[in-house]
Design an enzyme around this catalytic site. Structure first.
Site, PDB file in Angstrom:
ATOM      1  N   ASP A 146       0.965  -1.207  -0.451  1.00  0.00           N
ATOM      2  CA  ASP A 146       0.110  -0.008   0.426  1.00  0.00           C
ATOM      3  C   ASP A 146       0.666   0.794  -0.182  1.00  0.00           C
ATOM      4  O   ASP A 146       2.048   0.951   0.889  1.00  0.00           O
ATOM      5  CB  ASP A 146      -1.104  -0.279   1.484  1.00  0.00           C
ATOM      6  CG  ASP A 146      -1.606  -0.726   1.311  1.00  0.00           C
ATOM      7  OD1 ASP A 146      -1.635  -2.239   0.821  1.00  0.00           O
ATOM      8  OD2 ASP A 146      -2.761  -0.741   2.193  1.00  0.00           O
ATOM      9  N   LYS A 209      -7.092   3.357  -3.045  1.00  0.00           N
ATOM     10  CA  LYS A 209      -7.867   3.633  -0.843  1.00  0.00           C
ATOM     11  C   LYS A 209      -7.732   4.795  -1.194  1.00  0.00           C
ATOM     12  O   LYS A 209      -7.663   5.342  -1.680  1.00  0.00           O
ATOM     13  CB  LYS A 209      -6.592   2.500  -0.840  1.00  0.00           C
ATOM     14  CG  LYS A 209      -6.631   2.305   1.001  1.00  0.00           C
ATOM     15  CD  LYS A 209      -5.197   1.791   0.918  1.00  0.00           C
ATOM     16  CE  LYS A 209      -5.186   2.743   3.238  1.00  0.00           C
ATOM     17  NZ  LYS A 209      -3.754   1.706   3.355  1.00  0.00           N
ATOM     18  N   LYS A 245     -10.751  -0.279  -1.666  1.00  0.00           N
ATOM     19  CA  LYS A 245     -10.600   0.036  -0.790  1.00  0.00           C
ATOM     20  C   LYS A 245     -10.594   1.041  -0.390  1.00  0.00           C
ATOM     21  O   LYS A 245      -9.857   1.848   0.504  1.00  0.00           O
ATOM     22  CB  LYS A 245      -9.178  -0.273   0.048  1.00  0.00           C
ATOM     23  CG  LYS A 245      -8.501  -1.061   1.475  1.00  0.00           C
ATOM     24  CD  LYS A 245      -7.399  -1.693   1.312  1.00  0.00           C
ATOM     25  CE  LYS A 245      -6.796  -1.216   3.415  1.00  0.00           C
ATOM     26  NZ  LYS A 245      -5.289  -1.624   3.456  1.00  0.00           N
TER      27      LYS A 245
END
Length: 300
Positions: A146, A209, A245
């Site tokens: 990430d 995300k 996400k």
């Protein structure tokens, strides 16, 4: 003699294929309609069990240590034994310095080891440092990465710089999936969120995300709606499926149900698997567990 028109960059050309001129009020109204009309359909045990299996169990504290991360990972191992009829969490998410501890301790097949990387949460470091950190996390056992989009570059209009950063870190991931955190609370408008989503996908992100969880506001239903729209349009344009996400500020089961419903309504059933839809939260695990089991449980 007429001056030559500056040639648009490939990223400006990519953005031109999409409607990025969004009205924030229209987005708010569309989200309100989904929440009012659709969420109640998904407020059931089957969806809650599914959500349990989409959680990215996360510890990103200043006080994390090898001992605390080891205990955190052991909880996931124990969960599989204690609640074998429930889906296990999708991922354990930690800082890169703990990738080795998690990968060596984790015993449950199908749980990914995610590391935040690239100078999380600010993304403010030399690209060489961000690339090195990412490569080291993968070497130590991270199966997903990430990263944070360089928000300052985006807000100053340096789209090429944003995309180059993302692309270089994607190269450092090798074949491991990479999630790009947009930090939507800093982007302010639906139009900016849409542009950032498209840039992140074109530059190599496998997921987009919402937030790091370190700044307010974090995830919001409105940001999620715009990001899911971008994912759908990108899929229609390229045939490439990108995951989603939401993370940060997921404080209740109802919050999770709202994000699930937005994904279902905008993206459809194809995204309703624990590969393509993740929830970045730890507090939600005990809440879901308590609702599924019908009693107060503090397992994690």
């Amino acid at each position: 003699m007429k001056a030559a028109t500056p040639k648009a960059s490939k990223y400006e050309e990519a953005l031109s294929k999409y409607n990025t001129n969004l009205d924030d009020n229209e987005v708010r109204e569309a989200v309100k309609k989904i929440i009012t009309e659709k969420v109640h359909e998904n407020d059931n045990l089957d969806v809650k069990r599914f959500l349990m299996g989409s959680i990215e169990l996360t510890t990103l504290k200043t006080t994390d240590s090898e001992e605390s991360v080891l205990a955190f990972t052991e909880k996931v191992n124990e969960f599989d034994e204690a609640f074998g009829d429930l889906p296990h969490v999708a991922t354990i998410c930690v800082y890169p310095c703990f990738a080795k501890v998690v990968s060596e301790t984790l015993e449950v097949d199908g749980v990914e080891v995610a590391c935040v990387s690239g100078s999380f949460p600010s993304s403010q470091a030399l690209i060489e440092v961000k690339v090195a950190e990412t490569a080291l996390a993968v070497k130590d056992g991270a199966t997903e990465i990430d990263i944070v989009m360089p928000v300052g570059k985006f807000l100053s209009g340096d789209y090429e710089g944003v995309a180059d950063d993302i692309s270089e870190m994607k190269c450092a991931c090798g074949d491991k999936p990479m999630k790009v955190i947009l930090e939507t609370g800093c982007l302010k408008t639906a139009s900016n969120i849409k542009k950032a989503s498209i840039l992140a996908m074109y530059a190599g992100g496998d997921y987009i995300k919402t937030s790091t969880g370190k700044l307010e506001p974090a995830a919001t239903p409105e940001a999620a709606y715009v990001m899911c729209q971008a994912i759908k349009e990108y899929y229609d344009e390229t045939g490439i499926q990108i995951g989603f996400k939401p993370a940060g500020g997921i404080n209740s089961v109802m919050d999770a149900l709202i994000y699930y419903t937005i994904v279902k309504e905008v993206l459809g059933e194809k995204w309703l698997t624990n590969k393509w839809f993740r929830l970045g939260t730890s507090r939600l695990a005990n809440m879901l567990l308590s609702e599924i089991e019908g009693q107060q449980i503090k397992f994690f």
